[in-house]
Design a protein around this motif. Structure first.
Motif, PDB file in Angstrom:
ATOM      1  N   ASP A   1      -3.603  30.540  37.073  1.00  0.00           N
ATOM      2  CA  ASP A   1      -3.281  31.914  36.752  1.00  0.00           C
ATOM      3  C   ASP A   1      -2.865  31.314  35.183  1.00  0.00           C
ATOM      4  O   ASP A   1      -3.467  31.932  34.176  1.00  0.00           O
ATOM      5  N   GLU A   2      -2.255  30.463  34.469  1.00  0.00           N
ATOM      6  CA  GLU A   2      -2.243  29.766  33.059  1.00  0.00           C
ATOM      7  C   GLU A   2      -4.073  29.412  32.398  1.00  0.00           C
ATOM      8  O   GLU A   2      -3.948  30.652  32.159  1.00  0.00           O
ATOM      9  N   ILE A   3      -4.331  29.280  33.515  1.00  0.00           N
ATOM     10  CA  ILE A   3      -5.610  29.169  32.379  1.00  0.00           C
ATOM     11  C   ILE A   3      -6.439  30.555  32.682  1.00  0.00           C
ATOM     12  O   ILE A   3      -7.483  30.579  31.839  1.00  0.00           O
ATOM     13  N   ASN A   4      -7.022  30.531  33.757  1.00  0.00           N
ATOM     14  CA  ASN A   4      -7.800  32.065  33.647  1.00  0.00           C
ATOM     15  C   ASN A   4      -6.648  32.852  32.377  1.00  0.00           C
ATOM     16  O   ASN A   4      -7.809  33.965  31.748  1.00  0.00           O
ATOM     17  N   ASN A   5      -6.091  33.204  31.943  1.00  0.00           N
ATOM     18  CA  ASN A   5      -5.152  34.097  31.413  1.00  0.00           C
ATOM     19  C   ASN A   5      -5.325  33.537  30.037  1.00  0.00           C
ATOM     20  O   ASN A   5      -6.074  33.930  29.204  1.00  0.00           O
ATOM     21  N   ILE A   6      -5.167  32.018  29.381  1.00  0.00           N
ATOM     22  CA  ILE A   6      -6.238  31.616  28.532  1.00  0.00           C
ATOM     23  C   ILE A   6      -7.515  32.301  28.152  1.00  0.00           C
ATOM     24  O   ILE A   6      -7.927  32.722  26.871  1.00  0.00           O
ATOM     25  N   LEU A   7      -8.381  32.342  29.325  1.00  0.00           N
ATOM     26  CA  LEU A   7      -9.846  32.700  29.568  1.00  0.00           C
ATOM     27  C   LEU A   7      -9.787  33.833  29.399  1.00  0.00           C
ATOM     28  O   LEU A   7     -10.486  34.301  28.393  1.00  0.00           O
ATOM     29  N   ASN A   8      -9.240  35.123  29.611  1.00  0.00           N
ATOM     30  CA  ASN A   8      -9.200  36.090  30.092  1.00  0.00           C
ATOM     31  C   ASN A   8      -8.419  36.554  27.688  1.00  0.00           C
ATOM     32  O   ASN A   8      -9.781  37.636  27.448  1.00  0.00           O
ATOM     33  N   ASN A   9      -7.955  35.407  27.063  1.00  0.00           N
ATOM     34  CA  ASN A   9      -7.412  36.077  26.540  1.00  0.00           C
ATOM     35  C   ASN A   9      -8.659  35.775  25.112  1.00  0.00           C
ATOM     36  O   ASN A   9      -8.582  36.828  24.115  1.00  0.00           O
ATOM     37  N   ALA A  10      -9.905  34.948  25.753  1.00  0.00           N
ATOM     38  CA  ALA A  10     -10.670  34.420  24.129  1.00  0.00           C
ATOM     39  C   ALA A  10     -11.453  35.132  24.738  1.00  0.00           C
ATOM     40  O   ALA A  10     -12.178  35.769  24.029  1.00  0.00           O
ATOM     41  N   MET A  11     -11.649  35.810  26.287  1.00  0.00           N
ATOM     42  CA  MET A  11     -12.654  36.867  26.000  1.00  0.00           C
ATOM     43  C   MET A  11     -12.437  38.230  25.878  1.00  0.00           C
ATOM     44  O   MET A  11     -12.644  39.136  25.005  1.00  0.00           O
ATOM     45  N   ARG A  12     -11.185  38.880  25.213  1.00  0.00           N
ATOM     46  CA  ARG A  12     -10.819  39.429  24.681  1.00  0.00           C
ATOM     47  C   ARG A  12     -10.884  39.542  22.821  1.00  0.00           C
ATOM     48  O   ARG A  12     -11.050  40.531  22.261  1.00  0.00           O
ATOM     49  N   ARG A  13     -10.457  38.901  22.843  1.00  0.00           N
ATOM     50  CA  ARG A  13     -11.249  37.588  21.592  1.00  0.00           C
ATOM     51  C   ARG A  13     -12.480  37.773  21.152  1.00  0.00           C
ATOM     52  O   ARG A  13     -12.951  37.884  19.915  1.00  0.00           O
ATOM     53  N   SER A  14     -13.672  37.930  21.673  1.00  0.00           N
ATOM     54  CA  SER A  14     -15.049  37.734  21.390  1.00  0.00           C
ATOM     55  C   SER A  14     -15.552  39.147  20.844  1.00  0.00           C
ATOM     56  O   SER A  14     -14.852  40.171  21.228  1.00  0.00           O
ATOM     57  N   GLU A  15     -16.554  39.021  20.568  1.00  0.00           N
ATOM     58  CA  GLU A  15     -16.994  40.170  19.930  1.00  0.00           C
ATOM     59  C   GLU A  15     -18.045  41.003  20.867  1.00  0.00           C
ATOM     60  O   GLU A  15     -18.295  41.816  20.334  1.00  0.00           O
ATOM     61  N   ARG A  16     -18.492  40.022  21.739  1.00  0.00           N
ATOM     62  CA  ARG A  16     -19.144  41.207  22.540  1.00  0.00           C
ATOM     63  C   ARG A  16     -18.132  41.875  23.119  1.00  0.00           C
ATOM     64  O   ARG A  16     -18.160  43.091  23.172  1.00  0.00           O
ATOM     65  N   TYR A  17     -17.268  41.233  23.833  1.00  0.00           N
ATOM     66  CA  TYR A  17     -16.114  42.200  24.414  1.00  0.00           C
ATOM     67  C   TYR A  17     -15.615  43.674  23.110  1.00  0.00           C
ATOM     68  O   TYR A  17     -15.316  44.931  23.995  1.00  0.00           O
ATOM     69  N   ARG A  18     -15.377  43.403  22.233  1.00  0.00           N
ATOM     70  CA  ARG A  18     -15.140  44.420  20.859  1.00  0.00           C
ATOM     71  C   ARG A  18     -15.771  45.431  21.124  1.00  0.00           C
ATOM     72  O   ARG A  18     -15.464  46.655  20.965  1.00  0.00           O
ATOM     73  N   ARG A  19     -17.560  45.064  20.963  1.00  0.00           N
ATOM     74  CA  ARG A  19     -18.241  46.154  20.923  1.00  0.00           C
ATOM     75  C   ARG A  19     -18.402  46.688  22.465  1.00  0.00           C
ATOM     76  O   ARG A  19     -18.639  47.980  22.080  1.00  0.00           O
ATOM     77  N   LEU A  20     -18.315  46.139  23.329  1.00  0.00           N
ATOM     78  CA  LEU A  20     -17.595  47.352  24.231  1.00  0.00           C
ATOM     79  C   LEU A  20     -17.203  47.619  24.468  1.00  0.00           C
ATOM     80  O   LEU A  20     -16.993  48.463  25.696  1.00  0.00           O
ATOM     81  N   LYS A  21     -16.110  47.193  24.596  1.00  0.00           N
ATOM     82  CA  LYS A  21     -14.430  48.160  24.418  1.00  0.00           C
ATOM     83  C   LYS A  21     -14.736  48.784  23.141  1.00  0.00           C
ATOM     84  O   LYS A  21     -14.748  50.819  23.892  1.00  0.00           O
ATOM     85  N   SER A  22     -15.114  49.583  21.937  1.00  0.00           N
ATOM     86  CA  SER A  22     -16.124  50.847  20.756  1.00  0.00           C
ATOM     87  C   SER A  22     -17.377  51.713  21.250  1.00  0.00           C
ATOM     88  O   SER A  22     -16.649  52.624  21.243  1.00  0.00           O
ATOM     89  N   ALA A  23     -17.692  51.208  22.282  1.00  0.00           N
ATOM     90  CA  ALA A  23     -18.612  51.797  23.206  1.00  0.00           C
ATOM     91  C   ALA A  23     -18.373  52.671  24.173  1.00  0.00           C
ATOM     92  O   ALA A  23     -19.105  53.219  24.906  1.00  0.00           O
ATOM     93  N   GLY A  24     -16.248  52.126  24.644  1.00  0.00           N
ATOM     94  CA  GLY A  24     -16.288  53.429  26.079  1.00  0.00           C
ATOM     95  C   GLY A  24     -16.268  52.775  27.327  1.00  0.00           C
ATOM     96  O   GLY A  24     -16.000  53.329  28.018  1.00  0.00           O
ATOM     97  N   ILE A  25     -16.662  51.754  27.042  1.00  0.00           N
ATOM     98  CA  ILE A  25     -17.214  50.956  28.325  1.00  0.00           C
ATOM     99  C   ILE A  25     -15.774  50.617  29.285  1.00  0.00           C
ATOM    100  O   ILE A  25     -14.586  50.445  28.292  1.00  0.00           O
ATOM    101  N   SER A  26     -15.304  50.624  30.218  1.00  0.00           N
ATOM    102  CA  SER A  26     -14.553  50.895  30.961  1.00  0.00           C
ATOM    103  C   SER A  26     -14.013  48.469  30.842  1.00  0.00           C
ATOM    104  O   SER A  26     -14.711  48.240  31.330  1.00  0.00           O
ATOM    105  N   ILE A  27     -12.979  48.793  31.215  1.00  0.00           N
ATOM    106  CA  ILE A  27     -12.506  46.807  31.243  1.00  0.00           C
ATOM    107  C   ILE A  27     -12.811  46.344  32.223  1.00  0.00           C
ATOM    108  O   ILE A  27     -13.373  45.569  32.606  1.00  0.00           O
TER     109      ILE A  27
END
Length: 764
Positions: free
Chosen positions: A373-399
Motif C-alpha cells: 500500500d505504501e509503495i502504491n501510494n508513492i507511485l500514485n503520487n508520482a503519477m499526480r506529479r507527471s506532466e501527462r496527469y496535469r494535462r489530462l486533469k486540466s482537460a477535465g478528464i475524470s480521475i
C-alpha cells in the motif's frame, strides 16, 4: 480668292485639311490630360495611402524601431551562447556580422538592382505587368525592401483581391519610407533578421546556429546559397524534410551567383557537386544544449526581474520578446565537465550496481520494509506529479479515466543511460521504470566572487525536470557536522587537535526523555582529537559538542552561513537530520574557503538590452559569518577527512593529492549521499540518491556519501585540473592575515581508516 491661281484651295477644301490636324492636337491634349490626370491621381492615391486615407500605415516610430519578437540570449562567462528564451528563435545581427556570400546570394537571386532603386524597381514592376497581360510570367517584382516591409508589417490572412492589391501599394509606400530611414546595408541586415528559415529558426543568426552551428559571418558560399534557397519556401526547400528539393534550389542560387560574377563559373560548377552537410544540425530549445537545469532556474529568476524593470516606453521587459542579453557566471568548459562527471559515475558505476543490488527483490527499488500500500501510494503520487496527469486533469478528464489511461499501453520514449528507448508501455509502468533511475546534483562556485561556475540539477533535463540543486531539500547527514565544529572552533576557542572524550552522550529533551545517539564504536571511551572525530564522522563527539553549546547556537551559525531551510531546534540536528538544498550547503561551506565571509552564490553578472546597453548589474550579498581564524581552523580540520578519513579515496583511487578540505554525508537507510569539497579556487558540492527517500542501497558500503557522491566530485576535479586553460591552481589554502600559533599536526590523525565503514545516523 484668286481665280487665276489653280493651286489655291477652296474654303471648303481648307476646312477639310484643318480637321485632321485639329484631331491630332485634341488627341495629344487628351493624352497629356490623361497622363497628367493619372499622375495627379497616382500622387493623390499614394499621398492618401501615406496619410492613412485607406487604412492605417506604420508610424514613423515603428519605422525607426520595427517590432519583432527577439530571443533573449544567455552567455557563459567565457563568451559561449548557452541558450535562448523565445517565442520566435530570432536574434538580430548587423550588416558587418554577415558573410559576403549571404549578401551576394541574396542579391543575385532576389534583387540584383537593389543598390540602384529606391525601394520599388520599375523594371521589375513592368516585367510583372507584362507577364500578367501575356501570361508569360518571369519572376516576381518585389524588391528586398518590399519584402522587408511585408515581413515587418504582415498582410494578415484571407484578404480579398482588392485588399491584396491595396496592401501591395501600401508595401510600396512603406518600402520607400524604409529606404529614406535606413541605409541599403541596414535594409539587407534587417531583411535577413526577419526571415523564417524553418526549424524554429527566425533570422540568419539563429538559422546559421541551427543548421551549421556557426555564426553568420563564417558562412561559406554553398551554405549561404542554401539559406537563400530556403527563404521563399522553408518547408519545400528544407534540407531536413526535402533534401533533394533543397539541393536543386541551392544549386540554382549558386548559378545565379555565377551569372552576376559573385563567384566564378568554375567555382560554381565545383560547389554544385558538394552535398548539403547537415551533420551539425540541431534545433536549439530548452531541452538541448548544456546547463539546461541552470537555464530553467535562470528563467524563473529573470521572469521575476522583468516584473520590476521597465523599458523606456514604461512597459516591463519580456525575456521572450525583447532580445535581452544575459551574461552569466557559468563557465561552459566547467559546466561540460560537471555534466560529464554526473553522467559518467551514474551510468557506468552507480546505476549498474544499483540494478544488480536489487535484482530478484519483488519490491525493488523500494525499501523492503515498505508495505505494498505504501509503495502504491508513492507511485500514485508520482503519477499526480507527471506532466501527462496535469494535462489530462486540466482537460477535465475524470480521475477514473485518467487511471485507465495510465494503465493502458502506448508508444513511449524512455530515458536510458545509453540513449532514448522507444517501446510499448503503459504510463504507470514507465513511472515504475523511472523509480529505478538514480539522481544527482552538483554545484560549483568561486569562493571569493560567489560566481557559480557549474550547475547540474539532475541526470537529464529532458526526462527529469526536477532541479536537485536549488529546489530539492534532502537530509544532509554528516555534512551538517561542520556547523557544530565551527562553534567549537570559534566560541570555545578549540583547535583541530583539541581532545574530547569519545563516549556516548545523553541529552535531556523538553518532554523529560533522553536522546542517546549511537556511533560506530571506533575508539569508544578514548580521548580523541576533533580532527580525528570529524575525519571519521564520530556521532558521539558531535553530540558531545551539541550538548556543550545548544541547537539554537548551531542554527544561528548555520543561518549566518546562508542556510535558510527550516531547522528544528532539537539535538539530533548535530548528526544531520535537517533537510537542506544543495545550493544552500555549497554557499555555506564556501564561507570556510572565503576566510569566514559568507558570499551569496550569484548566477548573473549583467543584463543588456537588444542594442547592447547595460540595464542591470549584479553583485552578491556578503556577510562576515565567522572570523578568518575559525574558517582556517575548519579548513585544516576538514583536510583530515581527505587525508585519513571518509574521503580518503580521493587520494588512493582518484590520485588527487593537492590540498582538499571536505566532508562526506550519509543519511538514514543510505537514502542520501553527499560530498562537499573545497579547494582554494572552487567550492563544489554533490548530492546523489533516489527520487524519494525509500529508494536506496541496503548497505552503507554502497550507499555512503563516499561511494554515491564523492566520485562525481573527483571526476569533475580531475577534468578541471587537466584543463590548463582554466588556470585552476592545485596550491594550498592561504593562512589568515593575522599570524596564528596553532599546531595542526595532531598525533592521532594518521590512524588507518577503512573507507567502506562510513558513519551512520539513526532515525530522527
Amino acid at each position: 480668292m484668286d481665280p487665276n491661281n489653280e493651286n489655291e484651295l477652296k474654303p471648303e477644301e481648307q476646312n477639310e485639311t484643318k480637321k485632321p490636324k485639329n484631331k491630332i492636337k485634341r488627341l495629344i491634349l487628351i493624352i497629356w490630360l490623361a497622363f497628367a490626370g493619372t499622375l495627379i491621381a497616382a500622387v493623390l492615391f499614394f499621398t492618401g495611402i501615406s496619410l492613412e486615407w485607406f487604412g492605417p500605415m506604420p508610424t514613423f516610430m515603428e519605422l525607426e524601431n520595427p517590432r519583432s519578437n527577439l530571443a533573449s540570449e544567455i552567455y557563459s562567462a567565457d563568451g559561449k551562447l548557452l541558450g535562448k528564451y523565445y517565442i520566435e528563435n530570432r536574434s538580430n545581427v548587423h550588416f558587418r556580422d554577415l558573410s559576403p556570400h549571404i549578401v551576394h546570394a541574396l542579391l543575385a537571386t532576389e534583387d540584383i538592382r537593389f543598390y540602384e532603386h529606391s525601394g520599388v524597381d520599375p523594371r521589375a514592376t513592368m516585367r510583372v505587368a507584362y507577364g500578367v497581360l501575356t501570361g508569360n510570367q518571369k519572376g516576381g517584382g518585389s524588391t528586398i525592401t518590399q519584402q522587408l516591409a511585408k515581413n515587418l508589417f504582415p498582410r494578415g490572412e484571407r484578404l480579398s483581391t482588392m485588399q491584396l492589391i491595396m496592401r501591395k501599394f501600401k508595401e510600396w509606400v512603406t518600402a520607400i519610407k524604409l529606404e529614406r530611414n535606413y541605409s541599403k546595408d541596414e535594409i539587407i541586415a534587417m531583411y535577413l533578421n526577419t526571415i523564417d528559415f524553418g526549424s524554429h529558426s527566425f533570422g540568419i543568426k539563429s538559422a546559421a546556429n541551427t543548421f551549421f552551428n556557426k555564426t553568420p559571418d563564417s558562412l561559406t558560399a554553398e551554405e549561404a546559397a542554401l539559406f537563400v534557397a530556403i527563404l521563399n519556401a522553408p518547408t519545400r526547400y528544407s534540407p531536413i524534410r526535402n533534401p533533394e528539393n533543397a539541393l536543386a534550389r541551392r544549386n540554382l542560387v549558386l548559378q545565379q551567383m555565377s551569372k552576376y560574377n559573385f563567384i566564378g563559373q568554375r567555382e560554381a560548377d565545383s560547389l554544385v557537386q558538394v552535398p548539403i552537410d547537415m551533420s551539425h544540425y540541431g534545433i536549439r530549445d530548452h531541452n538541448t544544449g548544456i546547463a539546461r537545469y541552470f537555464r530553467e532556474h535562470l528563467r524563473q529568476v529573470l521572469k521575476s526581474w522583468c516584473k520590476t524593470h521597465y523599458k523606456p516606453d514604461g512597459t516591463p521587459y519580456n525575456i521572450y520578446k525583447d532580445g535581452l542579453r544575459i551574461y552569466t557566471t557559468i563557465d561552459s568548459r566547467m559546466q561540460k565537465y560537471a555534466e560529464w562527471a554526473v553522467h559518467e559515475h551514474l551510468s557506468k558505476d552507480l546505476q549498474p550496481t544499483f540494478y544488480k543490488h536489487w535484482e530478484g527483490y519483488s519490491k525493488a527499488p523500494f525499501d523492503k520494509e515498505l508495505s505494498w500500500d505504501e509503495i502504491n501510494n508513492i507511485l500514485n503520487n508520482a503519477m499526480r506529479r507527471s506532466e501527462r496527469y496535469r494535462r489530462l486533469k486540466s482537460a477535465g478528464i475524470s480521475i477514473d479515466s485518467i487511471k485507465t489511461i495510465f494503465n493502458t499501453k502506448t508508444n513511449i520514449e524512455l530515458f536510458s543511460w545509453n540513449g532514448p528507448i522507444d517501446t510499448l508501455l503503459s504510463p504507470m509502468d514507465s513511472i515504475k521504470y523511472y523509480q529505478f533511475i538514480l539522481r544527482a546534483g552538483l554545484m560549483s562556485m568561486e569562493p571569493h566572487t560567489g560566481h557559480v561556475k557549474a550547475y547540474v540539477g539532475g541526470p537529464d533535463y529532458t526526462y527529469f525536470k526536477y532541479d536537485q540543486v536549488k529546489y530539492a531539500r534532502r537530509q544532509v547527514g554528516s555534512t551538517f557536522k561542520p556547523f557544530v565544529y565551527t562553534l567549537a572552533m570559534q566560541e570555545g576557542g578549540q583547535t583541530p587537535c583539541t581532545e574530547v572524550p569519545n563516549i556516548q552522550v545523553s541529552i535531556e529533551l523538553p518532554d523529560k526523555t533522553y536522546w542517546k545517539p549511537r556511533s560506530s564504536g571506533k575508539r569508544a571511551g578514548e580521548m580523541v582529537t576533533l580532527k580525528w572525530a570529524l575525519a571519521n564522522s564520530i556521532n558521539w563527539v558531535s553530540a558531545y559538542l551539541m550538548k556543550r553549546y545548544s541547537p539554537q547556537a548551531v542554527i544561528k551559525i548555520a543561518r549566518k552561513m546562508g542556510v535558510e531551510s527550516p531547522i528544528p531546534e532539537v539535538p539530533s540536528i548535530c548528526l544531520g537530520s535537517p533537510d537542506i538544498t544543495l545550493f544552500e550547503m555549497v554557499g555555506a561551506f564556501n564561507t570556510f574557503a572565503n576566510r569566514g565571509v559568507y558570499v551569496e552564490p550569484v548566477f548573473i553578472t549583467k543584463i543588456a538590452d537588444k542594442n547592447g546597453n547595460i540595464i542591470d548589474t549584479f553583485m552578491p550579498k556578503r556577510e562576515e559569518a565567522i572570523n578568518e581564524v575559525t574558517a582556517y581552523k575548519m579548513l585544516r580540520l576538514m583536510e583530515g577527512v581527505v587525508e585519513s578519513g571518509t574521503g580518503i579515496r580521493l587520494r588512493f583511487k582518484y590520485n588527487l593529492y593537492n590540498p582538499i578540505a571536505g566532508k562526506t554525508g550519509t543519511t538514514n537507510n543510505n537514502s542520501d549521499g553527499w560530498f562537499m569539497g573545497l579547494t582554494p579556487q572552487l567550492t563544489t558540492g554533490v548530492w546523489a540518491g533516489g527520487e524519494v527517500r525509500s529508494i536506496h542501497f541496503r548497505y552503507t558500503t554502497l550507499g555512503q556519501g563516499a561511494n554515491m557522491a564523492l566520485p562525481i566530485w573527483a571526476l569533475y576535479m580531475q577534468k578541471i585540473y587537466a584543463d590548463s586553460t582554466l588556470n585552476i591552481s592545485q596550491g594550498d589554502f592561504l593562512p589568515p592575515a593575522t599570524p596564528i600559533d596553532i599546531d595542526f599536526n595532531c598525533a592521532d590523525t594518521g590512524d588507518e581508516f577503512v573507507p567502506d565503514t562510513e558513519e551512520f545516523i539513526e532515525e530522527f
